[in-house]
Scaffold this motif. Structure first.
Motif, PDB file in Angstrom:
ATOM      1  N   GLY A 156      -4.343 -13.534 -36.851  1.00  0.00           N
ATOM      2  CA  GLY A 156      -3.943 -14.865 -37.297  1.00  0.00           C
ATOM      3  C   GLY A 156      -3.766 -15.860 -36.167  1.00  0.00           C
ATOM      4  O   GLY A 156      -3.679 -17.072 -36.413  1.00  0.00           O
ATOM      5  N   GLY A 157      -3.658 -15.368 -34.926  1.00  0.00           N
ATOM      6  CA  GLY A 157      -3.546 -16.258 -33.775  1.00  0.00           C
ATOM      7  C   GLY A 157      -2.139 -16.646 -33.390  1.00  0.00           C
ATOM      8  O   GLY A 157      -1.935 -17.290 -32.357  1.00  0.00           O
ATOM      9  N   SER A 158      -1.132 -16.268 -34.210  1.00  0.00           N
ATOM     10  CA  SER A 158       0.245 -16.673 -33.900  1.00  0.00           C
ATOM     11  C   SER A 158       1.026 -15.603 -33.146  1.00  0.00           C
ATOM     12  O   SER A 158       2.159 -15.843 -32.720  1.00  0.00           O
ATOM     13  N   VAL A 159       0.450 -14.415 -32.992  1.00  0.00           N
ATOM     14  CA  VAL A 159       1.113 -13.303 -32.310  1.00  0.00           C
ATOM     15  C   VAL A 159       0.305 -12.925 -31.073  1.00  0.00           C
ATOM     16  O   VAL A 159      -0.924 -12.942 -31.092  1.00  0.00           O
ATOM     17  N   ASP A 160       1.011 -12.606 -29.989  1.00  0.00           N
ATOM     18  CA  ASP A 160       0.342 -12.275 -28.728  1.00  0.00           C
ATOM     19  C   ASP A 160       0.372 -10.788 -28.407  1.00  0.00           C
ATOM     20  O   ASP A 160      -0.518 -10.274 -27.741  1.00  0.00           O
ATOM     21  N   LEU A 161       1.418 -10.088 -28.849  1.00  0.00           N
ATOM     22  CA  LEU A 161       1.552  -8.656 -28.621  1.00  0.00           C
ATOM     23  C   LEU A 161       2.098  -7.994 -29.872  1.00  0.00           C
ATOM     24  O   LEU A 161       3.103  -8.450 -30.427  1.00  0.00           O
ATOM     25  N   VAL A 162       1.458  -6.908 -30.309  1.00  0.00           N
ATOM     26  CA  VAL A 162       1.990  -6.077 -31.376  1.00  0.00           C
ATOM     27  C   VAL A 162       2.315  -4.728 -30.750  1.00  0.00           C
ATOM     28  O   VAL A 162       1.424  -4.045 -30.231  1.00  0.00           O
ATOM     29  N   ALA A 163       3.581  -4.355 -30.778  1.00  0.00           N
ATOM     30  CA  ALA A 163       4.025  -3.112 -30.151  1.00  0.00           C
ATOM     31  C   ALA A 163       4.330  -2.083 -31.217  1.00  0.00           C
ATOM     32  O   ALA A 163       5.166  -2.309 -32.107  1.00  0.00           O
ATOM     33  N   GLY A 164       3.640  -0.941 -31.153  1.00  0.00           N
ATOM     34  CA  GLY A 164       3.942   0.149 -32.061  1.00  0.00           C
ATOM     35  C   GLY A 164       5.256   0.812 -31.701  1.00  0.00           C
ATOM     36  O   GLY A 164       5.623   0.901 -30.530  1.00  0.00           O
ATOM     37  N   GLN A 165       5.974   1.262 -32.719  1.00  0.00           N
ATOM     38  CA  GLN A 165       7.224   1.996 -32.516  1.00  0.00           C
ATOM     39  C   GLN A 165       7.170   3.261 -33.369  1.00  0.00           C
ATOM     40  O   GLN A 165       7.048   3.179 -34.596  1.00  0.00           O
ATOM     41  N   ARG A 166       7.240   4.408 -32.713  1.00  0.00           N
ATOM     42  CA  ARG A 166       7.094   5.673 -33.415  1.00  0.00           C
ATOM     43  C   ARG A 166       8.261   5.909 -34.371  1.00  0.00           C
ATOM     44  O   ARG A 166       9.420   5.795 -33.987  1.00  0.00           O
ATOM     45  N   THR A 167       7.919   6.251 -35.607  1.00  0.00           N
ATOM     46  CA  THR A 167       8.954   6.477 -36.618  1.00  0.00           C
ATOM     47  C   THR A 167       9.430   7.920 -36.639  1.00  0.00           C
ATOM     48  O   THR A 167      10.503   8.216 -37.151  1.00  0.00           O
ATOM     49  N   ALA A 168       8.628   8.841 -36.095  1.00  0.00           N
ATOM     50  CA  ALA A 168       9.020  10.255 -36.004  1.00  0.00           C
ATOM     51  C   ALA A 168       8.321  10.849 -34.796  1.00  0.00           C
ATOM     52  O   ALA A 168       7.103  10.753 -34.678  1.00  0.00           O
TER      53      ALA A 168
ATOM     54  N   ARG B 291     -14.533  -6.633 -23.189  1.00  0.00           N
ATOM     55  CA  ARG B 291     -15.321  -7.820 -23.512  1.00  0.00           C
ATOM     56  C   ARG B 291     -14.764  -8.589 -24.702  1.00  0.00           C
ATOM     57  O   ARG B 291     -15.190  -9.712 -24.961  1.00  0.00           O
ATOM     58  N   ALA B 292     -13.828  -8.005 -25.438  1.00  0.00           N
ATOM     59  CA  ALA B 292     -13.240  -8.676 -26.600  1.00  0.00           C
ATOM     60  C   ALA B 292     -12.011  -9.474 -26.196  1.00  0.00           C
ATOM     61  O   ALA B 292     -11.358  -9.176 -25.193  1.00  0.00           O
ATOM     62  N   ALA B 293     -11.680 -10.467 -27.015  1.00  0.00           N
ATOM     63  CA  ALA B 293     -10.475 -11.270 -26.776  1.00  0.00           C
ATOM     64  C   ALA B 293      -9.222 -10.510 -27.181  1.00  0.00           C
ATOM     65  O   ALA B 293      -8.127 -10.807 -26.700  1.00  0.00           O
ATOM     66  N   MET B 294      -9.364  -9.527 -28.080  1.00  0.00           N
ATOM     67  CA  MET B 294      -8.242  -8.697 -28.514  1.00  0.00           C
ATOM     68  C   MET B 294      -8.432  -7.283 -27.983  1.00  0.00           C
ATOM     69  O   MET B 294      -9.542  -6.740 -28.022  1.00  0.00           O
ATOM     70  N   VAL B 295      -7.333  -6.698 -27.491  1.00  0.00           N
ATOM     71  CA  VAL B 295      -7.372  -5.353 -26.920  1.00  0.00           C
ATOM     72  C   VAL B 295      -6.312  -4.505 -27.593  1.00  0.00           C
ATOM     73  O   VAL B 295      -5.184  -4.964 -27.828  1.00  0.00           O
ATOM     74  N   ALA B 296      -6.669  -3.271 -27.912  1.00  0.00           N
ATOM     75  CA  ALA B 296      -5.695  -2.286 -28.384  1.00  0.00           C
ATOM     76  C   ALA B 296      -5.691  -1.120 -27.410  1.00  0.00           C
ATOM     77  O   ALA B 296      -6.718  -0.797 -26.815  1.00  0.00           O
ATOM     78  N   THR B 297      -4.542  -0.509 -27.227  1.00  0.00           N
ATOM     79  CA  THR B 297      -4.433   0.665 -26.362  1.00  0.00           C
ATOM     80  C   THR B 297      -3.822   1.821 -27.145  1.00  0.00           C
ATOM     81  O   THR B 297      -3.004   1.613 -28.052  1.00  0.00           O
ATOM     82  N   LEU B 298      -4.229   3.025 -26.813  1.00  0.00           N
ATOM     83  CA  LEU B 298      -3.564   4.213 -27.307  1.00  0.00           C
ATOM     84  C   LEU B 298      -3.785   5.340 -26.316  1.00  0.00           C
ATOM     85  O   LEU B 298      -4.751   5.318 -25.537  1.00  0.00           O
ATOM     86  N   ASP B 299      -2.881   6.298 -26.321  1.00  0.00           N
ATOM     87  CA  ASP B 299      -2.906   7.357 -25.315  1.00  0.00           C
ATOM     88  C   ASP B 299      -4.060   8.329 -25.553  1.00  0.00           C
ATOM     89  O   ASP B 299      -4.435   8.605 -26.699  1.00  0.00           O
TER      90      ASP B 299
END
Length: 261
Positions: free
Chosen positions: A125-137, A98-106
């Motif tokens: 902020g409205g200027s980004v469409d996708l934020v992709a996490g990248q595992r550091t370890a 129901r939200a305009a922003m969605v986050a996913t996690l396993d």
């Protein structure tokens, strides 16, 4: 639960959330409860809903979620009668969000929920469409780490999407942008390339990774390699066919009220 507490819960869950958190889960009974508890304790995300998509689990995953629904406002459970796969589970959850922003996690708990505010932050902020996490370890077996490194290297060379860890389940995106993408099985592993194909803005954020509490992975290295090769060819074809035909990032309709005419 008292009548007053129940009324408060109804009022809270009736509000439109600021963020929908979608968790695909299959046979994660040992992990899903603590994961929900961790998410519900996070500050700084605004009003959230947590959508667990039970992808044909046979170990009581859904029962664990139902047991927490009276305690966690905004917790929702959607079930697949049969196993459809992670991409299908994510799609089901996003469609129900129901939200305009969605986050996913396993659902295995290996993505630390404490990283959610940093991943969701750039979207606000409205200027980004996708934020992709990248595992550091990585806290996986050496064979899984090696297979993942080889697969990510091949994918990055073929798609040039600027992502070194597309298999990380921790992501955040605009719901409407995601629903514009072509759907296919395993598409969750190609979201940066698919978003870029639409001319959308992507940001990468380093996130943590931790061992499983229990259960086991549902993927084998061989199975991933076979499916991944076919998927990679398909995504390369999609990107090739979209050149010169990208749609606008956002569409705005201007209306004129009657008193202005």
């Amino acid at each position: 639960m008292s009548r007053a507490e129940n009324l408060d819960r109804v009022v809270v869950t009736a509000l439109v959330p600021d963020l929908s958190i979608v968790i695909p889960a299959r046979n994660e009974a040992a992990n899903i409860g603590p994961l929900i508890d961790e998410i519900s304790a996070i500050d700084g995300l605004g009003l959230i809903e947590i959508i667990v998509v039970d992808d044909g689990a046979t170990d009581g995953t859904g029962d664990v979620v139902r047991g927490r629904m009276s305690l966690v406002p905004g917790l929702r459970l959607i079930t697949h009668e049969a196993v459809l796969g992670q991409s299908a589970a994510i799609r089901t959850g996003v469609e129900a969000a129901r939200a305009a922003m969605v986050a996913t996690l396993d659902g295995d708990g290996q993505n630390p929920p404490g990283d959610l505010p940093r991943v969701v932050g750039p979207l606000t902020g409205g200027s980004v469409d996708l934020v992709a996490g990248q595992r550091t370890a990585r806290h996986d077996t050496w064979s899984r780490r090696l297979a993942s490194r080889l697969a990510n290297g091949l994918r990055a060379a073929c798609l040039d999407d600027g992502t070194r860890d597309t298999g990380c389940g921790l992501k955040a995106f605009r719901r409407d942008a995601y629903l514009r993408l072509p759907y296919f099985d395993h598409m969750h592993r190609f979201l940066p390339a698919l978003f870029a194909r639409e001319g959308l803005v992507i940001e990468h954020v380093g996130v943590g990774h931790r061992p499983r509490r229990g259960g086991r992975s549902h993927y084998s290295n061989a199975g991933r390699a076979i499916a991944g090769a076919a998927d990679l060819l398909g995504v390369m074809w999609l990107i090739h066919r979209s050149k010169g035909s990208r749609r606008p990032r956002r569409v705005t309709e201007i209306s004129v009220s009657h008193h202005e005419v």
